[in-house]
Design a protein around this motif. Sequence first.
Motif, PDB file in Angstrom:
ATOM      1  N   ASP A 239      -1.083 -51.660 -18.732  1.00 58.24           N
ATOM      2  CA  ASP A 239      -2.213 -52.470 -19.164  1.00 58.24           C
ATOM      3  C   ASP A 239      -1.742 -53.848 -19.614  1.00 58.24           C
ATOM      4  O   ASP A 239      -0.588 -54.040 -20.029  1.00 58.24           O
ATOM      5  CB  ASP A 239      -2.947 -51.797 -20.322  1.00 58.24           C
ATOM      6  CG  ASP A 239      -3.651 -50.522 -19.876  1.00 58.24           C
ATOM      7  OD1 ASP A 239      -3.773 -50.317 -18.651  1.00 58.24           O
ATOM      8  OD2 ASP A 239      -4.067 -49.745 -20.752  1.00 58.24           O
TER       9      ASP A 239
ATOM     10  N   TYR B  69      -8.251 -55.316 -13.640  1.00 61.79           N
ATOM     11  CA  TYR B  69      -8.807 -54.836 -12.378  1.00 61.79           C
ATOM     12  C   TYR B  69      -8.957 -55.990 -11.385  1.00 61.79           C
ATOM     13  O   TYR B  69      -9.293 -57.111 -11.765  1.00 61.79           O
ATOM     14  CB  TYR B  69     -10.180 -54.190 -12.597  1.00 61.79           C
ATOM     15  CG  TYR B  69     -10.157 -53.014 -13.535  1.00 61.79           C
ATOM     16  CD1 TYR B  69      -9.872 -51.737 -13.064  1.00 61.79           C
ATOM     17  CD2 TYR B  69     -10.400 -53.187 -14.899  1.00 61.79           C
ATOM     18  CE1 TYR B  69      -9.843 -50.649 -13.923  1.00 61.79           C
ATOM     19  CE2 TYR B  69     -10.369 -52.107 -15.771  1.00 61.79           C
ATOM     20  CZ  TYR B  69     -10.091 -50.842 -15.277  1.00 61.79           C
ATOM     21  OH  TYR B  69     -10.055 -49.769 -16.141  1.00 61.79           O
TER      22      TYR B  69
ATOM     23  N   ASP C  43      -8.103 -44.880 -13.464  1.00 64.88           N
ATOM     24  CA  ASP C  43      -8.394 -44.714 -14.886  1.00 64.88           C
ATOM     25  C   ASP C  43      -9.348 -43.539 -15.067  1.00 64.88           C
ATOM     26  O   ASP C  43      -9.748 -42.883 -14.101  1.00 64.88           O
ATOM     27  CB  ASP C  43      -8.958 -46.009 -15.489  1.00 64.88           C
ATOM     28  CG  ASP C  43     -10.335 -46.380 -14.932  1.00 64.88           C
ATOM     29  OD1 ASP C  43     -10.947 -45.543 -14.229  1.00 64.88           O
ATOM     30  OD2 ASP C  43     -10.798 -47.500 -15.201  1.00 64.88           O
TER      31      ASP C  43
ATOM     32  N   GLU D 267       0.009 -50.543 -13.114  1.00 65.16           N
ATOM     33  CA  GLU D 267       0.150 -49.315 -13.898  1.00 65.16           C
ATOM     34  C   GLU D 267       0.067 -49.596 -15.393  1.00 65.16           C
ATOM     35  O   GLU D 267      -0.584 -48.871 -16.141  1.00 65.16           O
ATOM     36  CB  GLU D 267       1.488 -48.644 -13.573  1.00 65.16           C
ATOM     37  CG  GLU D 267       1.559 -48.053 -12.179  1.00 65.16           C
ATOM     38  CD  GLU D 267       2.864 -47.323 -11.941  1.00 65.16           C
ATOM     39  OE1 GLU D 267       2.996 -46.189 -12.429  1.00 65.16           O
ATOM     40  OE2 GLU D 267       3.750 -47.896 -11.282  1.00 65.16           O
TER      41      GLU D 267
ATOM     42  N   PRO E 202      -6.725 -52.735 -19.624  1.00 68.54           N
ATOM     43  CA  PRO E 202      -6.525 -52.608 -18.179  1.00 68.54           C
ATOM     44  C   PRO E 202      -6.993 -53.851 -17.429  1.00 68.54           C
ATOM     45  O   PRO E 202      -7.963 -54.500 -17.828  1.00 68.54           O
ATOM     46  CB  PRO E 202      -7.381 -51.389 -17.798  1.00 68.54           C
ATOM     47  CG  PRO E 202      -7.581 -50.644 -19.073  1.00 68.54           C
ATOM     48  CD  PRO E 202      -7.607 -51.677 -20.152  1.00 68.54           C
TER      49      PRO E 202
ATOM     50  N   LYS F 177      -6.844 -49.554 -11.425  1.00 68.58           N
ATOM     51  CA  LYS F 177      -6.299 -50.719 -12.109  1.00 68.58           C
ATOM     52  C   LYS F 177      -5.410 -51.526 -11.168  1.00 68.58           C
ATOM     53  O   LYS F 177      -4.884 -51.010 -10.185  1.00 68.58           O
ATOM     54  CB  LYS F 177      -5.506 -50.271 -13.336  1.00 68.58           C
ATOM     55  CG  LYS F 177      -6.347 -49.534 -14.376  1.00 68.58           C
ATOM     56  CD  LYS F 177      -5.530 -49.133 -15.588  1.00 68.58           C
ATOM     57  CE  LYS F 177      -4.517 -48.048 -15.247  1.00 68.58           C
ATOM     58  NZ  LYS F 177      -3.780 -47.600 -16.444  1.00 68.58           N
TER      59      LYS F 177
END
Length: 213
Positions: free
Chosen positions: A28, A35, A17, A26, A33, A23
């Motif tokens: 969101d 993580y 990002d 790819e 996003p 992330k």
Amino acid sequence: LERAESLAAEMITRFADEGGRLKLAEADGPLGPVYDAEDGATPSGESTALELFALLARRAEVLGDTPAAAERANRLMAALSGRIAAQPISKLDALRAAEIVTRGESDLRRALGHGLARLHVKREGADVRLTLAIAEGWHAAGAEAGEDRIPLALKSEGADLTDVDWPDGAELAGEIAIRATLSSDHAPALLTLILQLCSGEVCHAPETAQIRI
């Protein structure tokens, strides 16, 4: 090494990002996003990536390549530093990877057997030295142990073990030194140590410890 560089580049291209983090996917999620932030039984995605970037940076330093690898590692470490400081206990693998970025991969330490043994691993090129310190009154089963014991064993992934110098005996106590040679002096390796601790009265269940070097 080329394969590792290709993997690192793919990580950056697909998952980085604007702030330097990676992330989980790819695309969101519904809230933005996603993580993979916490280390558990296995390292998180970002901790694994930081270790990869750190090791590549060290290899680039040895080979005299451009500082791009170091910049990549430092950028991700900076992006994770606040979370590491806030919750270090859930970022142990990230902490270790950050140590490689800042100080190099000189040695690693691990407590085993509910604190009854301590393992110290040091790598210099292809040479690896493992020192296992076992508490008084306890011992590890050696290669000459009977069939009812699991002998001390060492395996490696990523780089083959071409030679291992084991101490002799059925019972290994005190400080045990193991020397090993890897098939590569620079390729990252995952060492697996199999250990069963016993006293004169009881044996613990066999334990497996994995350490990346």
